[in-house]
Design a protein around this motif. Structure first.
Motif, PDB file in Angstrom:
ATOM      1  N   ASP A  38       0.846  -1.198   0.000  1.00 34.80           N
ATOM      2  CA  ASP A  38       0.000   0.000   0.000  1.00 34.80           C
ATOM      3  C   ASP A  38       0.877   1.243   0.000  1.00 34.80           C
ATOM      4  N   GLN A  39       0.526   2.215  -0.818  1.00 31.82           N
ATOM      5  CA  GLN A  39       1.364   3.401  -0.991  1.00 31.82           C
ATOM      6  C   GLN A  39       1.385   4.299   0.242  1.00 31.82           C
ATOM      7  N   GLY A  40       0.422   4.138   1.111  1.00 31.66           N
ATOM      8  CA  GLY A  40       0.417   4.883   2.356  1.00 31.66           C
ATOM      9  C   GLY A  40      -0.285   6.228   2.269  1.00 31.66           C
ATOM     10  N   LEU A  41      -0.629   6.742   3.438  1.00 26.24           N
ATOM     11  CA  LEU A  41      -1.383   7.982   3.535  1.00 26.24           C
ATOM     12  C   LEU A  41      -0.623   9.171   2.976  1.00 26.24           C
ATOM     13  N   ALA A  42       0.689   9.239   3.231  1.00 25.93           N
ATOM     14  CA  ALA A  42       1.481  10.390   2.783  1.00 25.93           C
ATOM     15  C   ALA A  42       1.434  10.532   1.267  1.00 25.93           C
ATOM     16  N   PHE A  43       1.533   9.423   0.565  1.00 22.92           N
ATOM     17  CA  PHE A  43       1.511   9.489  -0.898  1.00 22.92           C
ATOM     18  C   PHE A  43       0.121   9.894  -1.391  1.00 22.92           C
ATOM     19  N   ASP A  44      -0.929   9.377  -0.758  1.00 24.68           N
ATOM     20  CA  ASP A  44      -2.285   9.772  -1.134  1.00 24.68           C
ATOM     21  C   ASP A  44      -2.486  11.277  -0.981  1.00 24.68           C
ATOM     22  N   VAL A  45      -1.959  11.831   0.104  1.00 26.05           N
ATOM     23  CA  VAL A  45      -2.047  13.279   0.317  1.00 26.05           C
ATOM     24  C   VAL A  45      -1.296  14.022  -0.787  1.00 26.05           C
ATOM     25  N   ALA A  46      -0.115  13.550  -1.123  1.00 24.50           N
ATOM     26  CA  ALA A  46       0.718  14.223  -2.121  1.00 24.50           C
ATOM     27  C   ALA A  46       0.041  14.276  -3.484  1.00 24.50           C
ATOM     28  N   VAL A  47      -0.497  13.144  -3.938  1.00 22.39           N
ATOM     29  CA  VAL A  47      -1.113  13.147  -5.271  1.00 22.39           C
ATOM     30  C   VAL A  47      -2.415  13.934  -5.271  1.00 22.39           C
ATOM     31  N   HIS A  48      -3.096  14.007  -4.123  1.00 21.84           N
ATOM     32  CA  HIS A  48      -4.291  14.860  -4.053  1.00 21.84           C
ATOM     33  C   HIS A  48      -3.906  16.342  -4.100  1.00 21.84           C
ATOM     34  N   VAL A  49      -2.793  16.689  -3.489  1.00 20.66           N
ATOM     35  CA  VAL A  49      -2.287  18.066  -3.610  1.00 20.66           C
ATOM     36  C   VAL A  49      -1.980  18.377  -5.070  1.00 20.66           C
ATOM     37  N   GLY A  50      -1.426  17.404  -5.777  1.00 19.71           N
ATOM     38  CA  GLY A  50      -1.156  17.591  -7.195  1.00 19.71           C
ATOM     39  C   GLY A  50      -2.411  17.863  -7.997  1.00 19.71           C
ATOM     40  N   THR A  51      -3.448  17.046  -7.802  1.00 22.12           N
ATOM     41  CA  THR A  51      -4.681  17.252  -8.566  1.00 22.12           C
ATOM     42  C   THR A  51      -5.382  18.545  -8.155  1.00 22.12           C
ATOM     43  N   LEU A  52      -5.289  18.905  -6.879  1.00 28.48           N
ATOM     44  CA  LEU A  52      -5.876  20.170  -6.427  1.00 28.48           C
ATOM     45  C   LEU A  52      -5.187  21.348  -7.114  1.00 28.48           C
ATOM     46  N   SER A  53      -3.862  21.330  -7.173  1.00 26.49           N
ATOM     47  CA  SER A  53      -3.145  22.425  -7.827  1.00 26.49           C
ATOM     48  C   SER A  53      -3.501  22.504  -9.310  1.00 26.49           C
ATOM     49  N   ALA A  54      -3.747  21.347  -9.936  1.00 28.31           N
ATOM     50  CA  ALA A  54      -4.096  21.337 -11.360  1.00 28.31           C
ATOM     51  C   ALA A  54      -5.441  22.005 -11.611  1.00 28.31           C
ATOM     52  N   VAL A  55      -6.447  21.659 -10.823  1.00 32.78           N
ATOM     53  CA  VAL A  55      -7.788  22.213 -11.062  1.00 32.78           C
ATOM     54  C   VAL A  55      -7.833  23.701 -10.696  1.00 32.78           C
ATOM     55  N   VAL A  56      -7.111  24.083  -9.653  1.00 36.64           N
ATOM     56  CA  VAL A  56      -7.072  25.507  -9.288  1.00 36.64           C
ATOM     57  C   VAL A  56      -6.386  26.312 -10.386  1.00 36.64           C
ATOM     58  N   TRP A  57      -5.296  25.790 -10.929  1.00 35.89           N
ATOM     59  CA  TRP A  57      -4.592  26.506 -11.990  1.00 35.89           C
ATOM     60  C   TRP A  57      -5.422  26.562 -13.257  1.00 35.89           C
ATOM     61  N   TYR A  58      -6.105  25.475 -13.590  1.00 36.43           N
ATOM     62  CA  TYR A  58      -6.902  25.458 -14.818  1.00 36.43           C
ATOM     63  C   TYR A  58      -8.036  26.482 -14.738  1.00 36.43           C
ATOM     64  N   PHE A  59      -8.670  26.584 -13.577  1.00 37.54           N
ATOM     65  CA  PHE A  59      -9.794  27.509 -13.410  1.00 37.54           C
ATOM     66  C   PHE A  59      -9.371  28.772 -12.659  1.00 37.54           C
ATOM     67  N   ARG A  60      -8.108  29.132 -12.755  1.00 38.21           N
ATOM     68  CA  ARG A  60      -7.579  30.232 -11.956  1.00 38.21           C
ATOM     69  C   ARG A  60      -8.330  31.540 -12.179  1.00 38.21           C
ATOM     70  N   CYS A  61      -8.690  31.841 -13.424  1.00 40.96           N
ATOM     71  CA  CYS A  61      -9.405  33.100 -13.690  1.00 40.96           C
ATOM     72  C   CYS A  61     -10.774  33.079 -13.030  1.00 40.96           C
TER      73      CYS A  61
END
Length: 264
Positions: A38-61
């Motif tokens: 299992d990749q563990g909680l820390a990795f799950d948090v990291a990849v969720h931070v990645g997807t969060l940054s992507a959607v915020v940047w895409y809809f930044r305006c």
């Protein structure tokens, strides 16, 4: 974690967070089916931070405009500009926050079963197909009523069940409320910002209790998931009206049937 595991799981998270096929299900299932640890909680948090940054940047305006107009509406006590959409995102995020706090132990234990994931994948996949077929598709996200927002928000809370797909169930609800495919997807993606932020904050608090972590795999996972998620959002919105929901429904049915075959 192996480098190949980091890359594959980060790409899977980046793709499945915004496609209507359930990211949580894939992150649970891939280690089980591949015999990876299992990749563990820390990795799950990291990849969720990645997807969060992507959607915020895409809809930044849109996000900047909504935040500005929301602040103005609070001061002036009336709707201004995009404040209505901002309030819709806030209201639609309340159910998942409440039910997430109440049911997190159940979600993290009993509901992580492959059979639960299989039936949720199939059942909510069929519901997505039905919504795509019968939805009137006549409104955009700016014409949502408060009743519509509550329904979509409650639907998002159902996505706590692994295999449901947060994006899938909110798009399903949006289509049933008469949104166009693109509008349902855009509102779903805007709703994902507070949802991922709340889930990430909760997991981060749990992570702090666990002590030290290895930062390099987390940083790599976050970068890969962010890049993949950004491309996924762009091409999904670009192609959605042309391809519809059927390809994702077929994928969900095949995945669910495969899981039932393996685990029953």
């Amino acid at each position: 974690m192996l480098l190949i595991q980091i890359i594959i799981l980060a790409i899977i998270q980046g793709l499945t967070e915004f496609l209507p096929i359930s990211s949580s299900a894939h992150l649970i299932l891939v280690p089980q089916l591949s015999d990876w640890p299992d990749q563990g909680l820390a990795f799950d948090v990291a990849v969720h931070v990645g997807t969060l940054s992507a959607v915020v940047w895409y809809f930044r305006c849109e996000v900047i405009t909504m935040a500005r107009d929301w602040g103005s509406s609070c001061v002036q006590r009336q709707q201004t500009g995009e404040s209505r959409l901002a309030w819709a995102v806030i209201l639609g995020s309340i159910p998942v926050a409440v039910f997430g706090l109440l049911l997190h132990d159940l979600v993290d234990t009993t509901l992580r079963s492959p059979l639960v994931i299989a039936w949720a994948t199939i059942g909510f996949g069929l519901l997505l197909w039905l919504a795509d077929v019968i939805g009137r598709r006549v409104r955009d996200e700016h014409r949502l009523g408060w009743k519509d927002v509550v329904v979509i928000g409650l639907a998002q809370a159902v996505a706590l069940i692994p295999g449901t797909s947060r994006s899938g169930i909110t798009m399903t609800a949006g289509l049933l409320m008469g949104l166009t495919r693109t509008a349902a997807a855009r509102f779903s993606f805007l709703l994902s910002i507070p949802a991922i932020l709340m889930a990430g904050a909760y997991k981060t608090l749990k992570l702090i209790e666990q002590g030290s972590v290895e930062w390099l795999p987390l940083l790599l996972g976050a970068v890969i998931s962010a890049f993949t998620a950004y491309l996924c959002i762009h091409w999904f919105l670009k192609l959605l009206d042309r391809i519809g929901m059927l390809p994702f429904v077929i994928y969900r049915l095949l995945l669910g049937a495969g899981l039932l075959y393996v685990f029953m």
